[in-house]
Design an enzyme around this catalytic site. Structure first.
Site, short mmCIF file in Angstrom:
data_model
loop_
_atom_site.label_atom_id
_atom_site.label_comp_id
_atom_site.label_asym_id
_atom_site.label_seq_id
_atom_site.Cartn_x
_atom_site.Cartn_y
_atom_site.Cartn_z
N LYS A 1 0.84 -1.21 0.00
CA LYS A 1 0.00 0.00 0.00
C LYS A 1 0.87 1.25 0.00
O LYS A 1 0.60 2.21 -0.72
CB LYS A 1 -0.93 0.03 1.23
CG LYS A 1 -1.90 -1.12 1.31
CD LYS A 1 -2.93 -0.91 2.41
CE LYS A 1 -2.34 -0.89 3.81
NZ LYS A 1 -1.76 -2.18 4.26
N ARG B 1 11.83 -6.70 5.20
CA ARG B 1 11.80 -5.26 4.95
C ARG B 1 12.79 -4.53 5.86
O ARG B 1 12.93 -4.85 7.03
CB ARG B 1 10.38 -4.75 5.22
CG ARG B 1 10.23 -3.26 5.07
CD ARG B 1 8.80 -2.88 4.85
NE ARG B 1 7.98 -2.97 6.06
CZ ARG B 1 6.70 -2.62 6.11
NH1 ARG B 1 6.10 -2.18 5.02
NH2 ARG B 1 6.02 -2.74 7.22
N ARG C 1 -0.02 -9.13 13.52
CA ARG C 1 -0.61 -8.06 12.70
C ARG C 1 -1.55 -8.65 11.65
O ARG C 1 -2.59 -8.08 11.35
CB ARG C 1 0.49 -7.24 12.01
CG ARG C 1 1.23 -6.33 12.99
CD ARG C 1 2.51 -5.80 12.40
NE ARG C 1 2.29 -4.86 11.31
CZ ARG C 1 3.25 -4.54 10.42
NH1 ARG C 1 4.44 -5.07 10.49
NH2 ARG C 1 2.99 -3.66 9.48
P1 AMP Z 1 1.25 0.30 9.37
O1 AMP Z 1 2.54 0.96 9.06
O2 AMP Z 1 0.11 0.86 8.56
O3 AMP Z 1 1.30 -1.20 9.29
O4 AMP Z 1 0.90 0.67 10.89
C1 AMP Z 1 1.76 0.31 11.95
C2 AMP Z 1 0.99 0.23 13.26
O5 AMP Z 1 0.40 1.50 13.55
C3 AMP Z 1 -0.18 -0.75 13.27
O6 AMP Z 1 0.23 -2.07 13.55
C4 AMP Z 1 -1.04 -0.16 14.38
O7 AMP Z 1 -0.51 -0.44 15.65
C5 AMP Z 1 -0.89 1.33 14.15
N1 AMP Z 1 -1.92 1.86 13.20
C6 AMP Z 1 -1.72 2.38 11.96
N2 AMP Z 1 -2.88 2.76 11.40
C7 AMP Z 1 -3.85 2.47 12.31
C8 AMP Z 1 -5.27 2.61 12.32
N3 AMP Z 1 -5.94 3.13 11.27
N4 AMP Z 1 -5.93 2.20 13.42
C9 AMP Z 1 -5.28 1.69 14.48
N5 AMP Z 1 -3.96 1.51 14.53
C10 AMP Z 1 -3.24 1.90 13.46
#
Ligand code: AMP
Length: 213
Positions: free
Chosen positions: A13, A127, A171
């Protein structure tokens, strides 16, 4: 254009978001990036979010919704924006619908990037990100010229704590339980488009452009 990028962590993404952002000249808003910056700067929000992020859990909806409400009101969002990592729960999706309605805005499309689970695990655990500029590499698919050093700025490459295998698996579980229901939520609204996320970055981007036409 208002666009949501949907898909499990590690499907690309962020990578596609950057390309779409350049092509259509609208900002990419990544909740993960915003949160990581808050954590790094040790703000109140960052301190609250860190404990959840380290475990691969979601940060509570009210914190995220409040954060995004402020972000999309900023000047650079006036011609549209691309959301990467938000909404991630049905409560966030509903709150986002309300935000749009309140501001007279309209969601154009929800782009779901589809990648098999084993591939996701290999992508995420391999990564590496630059500590200084945030550039993203992969030890196998997109290695830096010199081990552990960023090609762009010479910064140190590190593995995100939440890219460790155990956290990655959690995750993915969280994704299945909390975020996958959004596929049906947006399918019902007729805005969902699906793109195969396997292959070269450019090749996937061609598919993305085709469905966004
Ligand atoms: P990402 O880089 O998008 O995988 O986000 C890393 C971490 O940030 C996730 O595992 C969540 O802990 C937190 N996070 C990011 N976006 C959200 C969201 N929309 N709602 C809740 N937690 C989020």
């Amino acid at each position: 254009m208002i666009l949501i990028l949907l898909g499990a962590p590690g499907v690309g993404k962020g990578t596609q978001g950057v390309l779409i952002s350049k092509e259509y000249n609208i900002p990419q808003i990544s909740t993960g990036d915003i949160l990581r910056k808050e954590v790094k700067e040790q703000t109140e929000l960052g301190k609250k979010a860190k404990a959840y992020m380290d475990k691969g859990e979601l940060v509570p909806d009210d914190i995220i919704i409040d954060m995004m409400e402020k972000r999309i009101k900023q000047e650079d969002c006036k011609n549209g924006f691309i959301l990467d990592g938000f909404p991630r729960t049905t409560a966030q999706a509903k709150a986002f619908d309300e935000m749009l309605q309140k501001n007279g805005l309209n969601l154009d499309k929800v782009l779901l990037i589809d990648v098999p689970e084993e591939e996701i695990i290999s992508r995420l655990t391999g990564r590496r990100v630059c500590e200084s500029c945030g550039a993203v590499y992969h030890i196998k698919y997109n290695p830096p010229k010199e081990d552990g050093v960023c090609d762009k700025c010479g910064g140190k490459l590190i593995q995100r704590d939440d890219d460790k295998e155990e956290v990655v698996r959690n995750r993915l579980e969280v994704y299945k339980k909390s975020t996958m229901p959004l596929i049906y939520y947006y399918k019902n609204s007729g805005k969902l488009v699906v793109v195969d996320g396997m292959g070269e970055i450019e090749e996937i981007f061609e598919r993305v452009k085709e469905v966004l036409k």
